[in-house]
Design an enzyme around this catalytic site. Sequence first.
Site, PDB file in Angstrom:
ATOM      1  N   ARG A 143      -1.197  -9.690  12.462  1.00  0.00           N
ATOM      2  CA  ARG A 143      -1.760  -8.601  11.639  1.00  0.00           C
ATOM      3  C   ARG A 143      -2.511  -9.172  10.433  1.00  0.00           C
ATOM      4  O   ARG A 143      -3.545  -8.647  10.027  1.00  0.00           O
ATOM      5  CB  ARG A 143      -0.637  -7.667  11.168  1.00  0.00           C
ATOM      6  CG  ARG A 143      -0.187  -6.707  12.271  1.00  0.00           C
ATOM      7  CD  ARG A 143       1.231  -6.192  12.071  1.00  0.00           C
ATOM      8  NE  ARG A 143       1.426  -5.452  10.850  1.00  0.00           N
ATOM      9  CZ  ARG A 143       2.631  -5.278  10.272  1.00  0.00           C
ATOM     10  NH1 ARG A 143       3.724  -5.795  10.815  1.00  0.00           N
ATOM     11  NH2 ARG A 143       2.733  -4.581   9.179  1.00  0.00           N
ATOM     12  N   LYS A 199       0.837  -1.213   0.000  1.00  0.00           N
ATOM     13  CA  LYS A 199       0.000   0.000   0.000  1.00  0.00           C
ATOM     14  C   LYS A 199       0.871   1.262   0.000  1.00  0.00           C
ATOM     15  O   LYS A 199       0.720   2.139  -0.854  1.00  0.00           O
ATOM     16  CB  LYS A 199      -0.934   0.019   1.226  1.00  0.00           C
ATOM     17  CG  LYS A 199      -1.874  -1.174   1.302  1.00  0.00           C
ATOM     18  CD  LYS A 199      -2.797  -1.104   2.499  1.00  0.00           C
ATOM     19  CE  LYS A 199      -2.137  -1.271   3.850  1.00  0.00           C
ATOM     20  NZ  LYS A 199      -1.529  -2.581   4.106  1.00  0.00           N
ATOM     21  N   ARG A 256      10.407  -1.260  11.667  1.00  0.00           N
ATOM     22  CA  ARG A 256       9.209  -0.961  12.460  1.00  0.00           C
ATOM     23  C   ARG A 256       9.044  -1.929  13.616  1.00  0.00           C
ATOM     24  O   ARG A 256       9.351  -3.098  13.489  1.00  0.00           O
ATOM     25  CB  ARG A 256       7.983  -1.049  11.554  1.00  0.00           C
ATOM     26  CG  ARG A 256       7.439   0.315  11.225  1.00  0.00           C
ATOM     27  CD  ARG A 256       6.437   0.268  10.140  1.00  0.00           C
ATOM     28  NE  ARG A 256       5.295  -0.600  10.423  1.00  0.00           N
ATOM     29  CZ  ARG A 256       4.265  -0.720   9.596  1.00  0.00           C
ATOM     30  NH1 ARG A 256       4.245  -0.034   8.477  1.00  0.00           N
ATOM     31  NH2 ARG A 256       3.261  -1.519   9.884  1.00  0.00           N
ATOM     32  N   ARG A 275     -10.746   0.091   8.037  1.00  0.00           N
ATOM     33  CA  ARG A 275     -10.331  -1.299   8.192  1.00  0.00           C
ATOM     34  C   ARG A 275     -11.347  -2.123   8.953  1.00  0.00           C
ATOM     35  O   ARG A 275     -11.064  -3.257   9.323  1.00  0.00           O
ATOM     36  CB  ARG A 275      -9.040  -1.347   9.003  1.00  0.00           C
ATOM     37  CG  ARG A 275      -7.853  -1.437   8.109  1.00  0.00           C
ATOM     38  CD  ARG A 275      -6.650  -1.691   8.950  1.00  0.00           C
ATOM     39  NE  ARG A 275      -5.638  -0.789   8.488  1.00  0.00           N
ATOM     40  CZ  ARG A 275      -4.389  -1.136   8.275  1.00  0.00           C
ATOM     41  NH1 ARG A 275      -3.978  -2.325   8.540  1.00  0.00           N
ATOM     42  NH2 ARG A 275      -3.547  -0.261   7.834  1.00  0.00           N
ATOM     43  N   ARG A 311      11.558  -5.417   5.327  1.00  0.00           N
ATOM     44  CA  ARG A 311      11.235  -4.005   5.111  1.00  0.00           C
ATOM     45  C   ARG A 311      12.094  -3.130   6.020  1.00  0.00           C
ATOM     46  O   ARG A 311      12.335  -3.442   7.178  1.00  0.00           O
ATOM     47  CB  ARG A 311       9.769  -3.735   5.432  1.00  0.00           C
ATOM     48  CG  ARG A 311       9.515  -2.217   5.456  1.00  0.00           C
ATOM     49  CD  ARG A 311       8.087  -1.831   5.536  1.00  0.00           C
ATOM     50  NE  ARG A 311       7.305  -2.610   6.449  1.00  0.00           N
ATOM     51  CZ  ARG A 311       5.982  -2.607   6.443  1.00  0.00           C
ATOM     52  NH1 ARG A 311       5.327  -1.868   5.577  1.00  0.00           N
ATOM     53  NH2 ARG A 311       5.326  -3.338   7.318  1.00  0.00           N
TER      54      ARG A 311
HETATM   55  P1  AP5 Z   1       4.765  -1.511   1.999  1.00  0.00           P
HETATM   56  O1  AP5 Z   1       4.481  -0.663   0.815  1.00  0.00           O
HETATM   57  O2  AP5 Z   1       5.426  -0.887   3.170  1.00  0.00           O
HETATM   58  O3  AP5 Z   1       3.411  -2.278   2.434  1.00  0.00           O
HETATM   59  P2  AP5 Z   1       2.109  -1.768   3.184  1.00  0.00           P
HETATM   60  O4  AP5 Z   1       0.945  -2.463   2.554  1.00  0.00           O
HETATM   61  O5  AP5 Z   1       2.084  -0.279   3.257  1.00  0.00           O
HETATM   62  O6  AP5 Z   1       2.367  -2.451   4.580  1.00  0.00           O
HETATM   63  P3  AP5 Z   1       2.093  -2.036   6.078  1.00  0.00           P
HETATM   64  O7  AP5 Z   1       2.834  -3.064   6.898  1.00  0.00           O
HETATM   65  O8  AP5 Z   1       2.415  -0.615   6.303  1.00  0.00           O
HETATM   66  O9  AP5 Z   1       0.606  -2.333   6.231  1.00  0.00           O
HETATM   67  P4  AP5 Z   1      -0.121  -2.583   7.566  1.00  0.00           P
HETATM   68  O10 AP5 Z   1      -1.503  -2.550   7.092  1.00  0.00           O
HETATM   69  O11 AP5 Z   1       0.298  -3.787   8.294  1.00  0.00           O
HETATM   70  O12 AP5 Z   1       0.418  -1.407   8.480  1.00  0.00           O
HETATM   71  P5  AP5 Z   1      -0.133   0.013   8.820  1.00  0.00           P
HETATM   72  O13 AP5 Z   1       1.000   0.918   9.014  1.00  0.00           O
HETATM   73  O14 AP5 Z   1      -1.208   0.435   7.899  1.00  0.00           O
HETATM   74  O15 AP5 Z   1       5.614  -2.755   1.490  1.00  0.00           O
HETATM   75  C1  AP5 Z   1       6.126  -3.726   2.374  1.00  0.00           C
HETATM   76  C2  AP5 Z   1       7.540  -4.166   1.955  1.00  0.00           C
HETATM   77  O16 AP5 Z   1       7.473  -4.855   0.705  1.00  0.00           O
HETATM   78  C3  AP5 Z   1       8.519  -3.003   1.717  1.00  0.00           C
HETATM   79  O17 AP5 Z   1       9.781  -3.407   2.136  1.00  0.00           O
HETATM   80  C4  AP5 Z   1       8.490  -2.769   0.209  1.00  0.00           C
HETATM   81  O18 AP5 Z   1       9.700  -2.235  -0.273  1.00  0.00           O
HETATM   82  C5  AP5 Z   1       8.222  -4.174  -0.312  1.00  0.00           C
HETATM   83  N1  AP5 Z   1       7.378  -4.169  -1.511  1.00  0.00           N
HETATM   84  C6  AP5 Z   1       6.237  -3.437  -1.720  1.00  0.00           C
HETATM   85  N2  AP5 Z   1       5.701  -3.719  -2.917  1.00  0.00           N
HETATM   86  C7  AP5 Z   1       6.521  -4.677  -3.483  1.00  0.00           C
HETATM   87  C8  AP5 Z   1       6.487  -5.389  -4.713  1.00  0.00           C
HETATM   88  N3  AP5 Z   1       5.503  -5.208  -5.615  1.00  0.00           N
HETATM   89  N4  AP5 Z   1       7.460  -6.302  -4.949  1.00  0.00           N
HETATM   90  C9  AP5 Z   1       8.445  -6.510  -4.042  1.00  0.00           C
HETATM   91  N5  AP5 Z   1       8.531  -5.853  -2.846  1.00  0.00           N
HETATM   92  C10 AP5 Z   1       7.579  -4.956  -2.580  1.00  0.00           C
HETATM   93  O19 AP5 Z   1      -0.788  -0.292  10.236  1.00  0.00           O
HETATM   94  C11 AP5 Z   1       0.002  -0.639  11.354  1.00  0.00           C
HETATM   95  C12 AP5 Z   1      -0.872  -0.855  12.563  1.00  0.00           C
HETATM   96  O20 AP5 Z   1      -1.590   0.368  12.870  1.00  0.00           O
HETATM   97  C13 AP5 Z   1      -1.976  -1.907  12.410  1.00  0.00           C
HETATM   98  O21 AP5 Z   1      -1.502  -3.201  12.700  1.00  0.00           O
HETATM   99  C14 AP5 Z   1      -2.997  -1.409  13.439  1.00  0.00           C
HETATM  100  O22 AP5 Z   1      -2.609  -1.766  14.763  1.00  0.00           O
HETATM  101  C15 AP5 Z   1      -2.895   0.091  13.320  1.00  0.00           C
HETATM  102  N6  AP5 Z   1      -3.865   0.625  12.331  1.00  0.00           N
HETATM  103  C16 AP5 Z   1      -3.578   1.095  11.084  1.00  0.00           C
HETATM  104  N7  AP5 Z   1      -4.716   1.478  10.461  1.00  0.00           N
HETATM  105  C17 AP5 Z   1      -5.729   1.259  11.338  1.00  0.00           C
HETATM  106  C18 AP5 Z   1      -7.143   1.432  11.263  1.00  0.00           C
HETATM  107  N8  AP5 Z   1      -7.746   1.896  10.164  1.00  0.00           N
HETATM  108  N9  AP5 Z   1      -7.872   1.094  12.358  1.00  0.00           N
HETATM  109  C19 AP5 Z   1      -7.291   0.611  13.464  1.00  0.00           C
HETATM  110  N10 AP5 Z   1      -5.962   0.397  13.588  1.00  0.00           N
HETATM  111  C20 AP5 Z   1      -5.189   0.718  12.539  1.00  0.00           C
END
Ligand code: AP5
Length: 222
Positions: free
Chosen positions: A169, A18, A158, A94, A129
């Site tokens: 997750r 994402k 992270r 979410r 990552r």
């Molecule tokens: P990356 O682009 O960083 O992936 P991402 O989908 O953004 O992953 P996140 O881990 O940030 O998602 P998440 O939903 O777990 O975390 P969030 O911060 O939203 O890519 C990942 C890796 O792969 C990188 O190293 C990248 O380089 C590589 N990559 C990417 N695309 C690639 C490709 N095509 N090919 C090869 N490599 C690739 O949430 C964290 C926490 O916050 C949650 O667990 C929750 O506790 C809380 N939270 C967040 N949103 C909410 C909500 N709406 N409600 C309640 N709690 C929430």
Amino acid sequence: AKDEPLRIMIAGAPASGKGTQCELIVEKYGLTHISAGDLLRAEVAAGSENGNLAKEYMTKGLLVPSEIVVKMVKDRLAQQDAQENGWLLDGYPRSDEQAQALEVAGIRPNLFILLDVDDEILIQRVINRRMDPVTGKIYHLLYSPPENEEIASRLTQRFDDTEEKARVRLLTHYSNVDAVVGVYKDVMQHVDGNRPKLEVFAEIDKLLMDLQKKESEESTRR
Ligand code: AP5
């Protein structure tokens, strides 16, 4: 009439790409990127009361309670940059509760992108990552390594990026995604996120170009 700015949501499992795709979308389309995870991490770093509470849930891989996130994201969406440039909402909503809160406020996307990625690929992406604390750029030690030694030496990981936490997750994601998709099925597009990032972006770019074209045709008819 002036074209309405785009309103895009991007969803997918942890590490589905994402944030990576958002970087590319913002570069081309100038939308205001609003990441629920980044907003929460900023609260955690600031050591605010909400941040301290949020960290307990994030560390466990669980959703942070809606009392904290709903207002946080709604306030951010209401800011001028998001209203003027259009917005790209990343990792939000979410849960059914979060989606319903947006519906009640009359906030709807014109496109909901769901990135589909296989579980074992997700785990490999999480473990390798890294983030650059200076630029905020996301790297992957194998797939998008840092450009030079200076950047490599300052990369951070992270606190929730361990295999064990990523598996929780993932479960959290699977138990909520259907409810959210149900709210947006009329504007939803699946994108296969297993491919290299530029291939994934090429497909998203096409969806956005088609959408812009459609919006602009509609605005000339208005
Ligand atoms: P990356 O682009 O960083 O992936 P991402 O989908 O953004 O992953 P996140 O881990 O940030 O998602 P998440 O939903 O777990 O975390 P969030 O911060 O939203 O890519 C990942 C890796 O792969 C990188 O190293 C990248 O380089 C590589 N990559 C990417 N695309 C690639 C490709 N095509 N090919 C090869 N490599 C690739 O949430 C964290 C926490 O916050 C949650 O667990 C929750 O506790 C809380 N939270 C967040 N949103 C909410 C909500 N709406 N409600 C309640 N709690 C929430």
